[in-house]
Design a protein around this motif. Sequence first.
Motif, PDB file in Angstrom:
ATOM      1  N   ALA A   1       1.471 -14.459   1.856  1.00 14.24           N
ATOM      2  CA  ALA A   1       2.478 -13.602   1.176  1.00 14.24           C
ATOM      3  C   ALA A   1       3.119 -14.715   0.369  1.00 14.24           C
ATOM      4  O   ALA A   1       3.971 -14.201  -0.688  1.00 14.24           O
TER       5      ALA A   1
ATOM      6  N   SER B   1       4.007  -6.916   0.133  1.00 14.62           N
ATOM      7  CA  SER B   1       3.584  -7.890   1.017  1.00 14.62           C
ATOM      8  C   SER B   1       3.920  -7.224   2.572  1.00 14.62           C
ATOM      9  O   SER B   1       4.831  -6.172   2.558  1.00 14.62           O
TER      10      SER B   1
ATOM     11  N   LYS C   1       0.002 -10.564   1.653  1.00 12.75           N
ATOM     12  CA  LYS C   1       0.148 -10.011   0.403  1.00 12.75           C
ATOM     13  C   LYS C   1      -0.926  -9.259  -0.009  1.00 12.75           C
ATOM     14  O   LYS C   1      -2.212  -9.945  -0.249  1.00 12.75           O
TER      15      LYS C   1
END
Length: 249
Positions: free
Chosen positions: A121, A78, A102
């Motif tokens: 993410a 991330s 991510k």
Amino acid sequence: MVPAGAPSPRSRIITDNGAKWRALPADFGIPWRTVFGYFARWAKAGALGRILDQLRRRLRLRRRRCPWPVRVIVDSQSVKGAETVSNATRGYDANKHINGRKRHLLVDQDGLLVDLLVTPADVQDRDVARILLTRLHAEHPEIVLVWADNGYGGEEFSTWAQDTLGITIKVVPRPKDAKGFVLLPKRWVVERSNSWTMRARRNARDYERLMSHAEAHIQWAFITLMTRRLSRHHHRPEKVITSTLAADV
């Protein structure tokens, strides 16, 4: 095929140095819009993936490995998203306390990129792994084993991968009593690959409006890494050179 005369080194400079496209030096002789145009078209056409495949193949052959890997390692990373990242393509990773995107990487045993996907993410690793492994199986059916962390565990996911794709998911768990950094078997390889990605300054944070462009910058980082390795000169050991000179005398 890669278009002849395309300004690919300029795209690598942007990735490696983290500059804005408009900051591309004018003395290169090519307008920044032209360079960005090639960057976007190559990313959309999948040219970078084909380049990576051939570079990885040459490096594996140099190390006396099979041209194509049969075992890979998967992990996610991330990263914070800049203000240029829209709300629709970003999310909050509650585990890492990061608002951004991510990066999901699949690498071989040498840490060389095989495939990747960039998502918001807050997307679960197993959900992305289904997409990645399905695509991986279609392009590289020879891959039969994937090492992963606990985020990819679970009986349902492992059974799906084995029955549908013929791929075994092997989780490498972190020791229960471990504190701080621990070097885990197999998994350390992809962690190192994540650090290689971050060496390219453009990848230190996600600045891209499109997730496909974020993926392209990661691919360019690995293209730079692999081409540098291939261009290294292999000097003979000093003892061999000395003995050869002595024999000539």
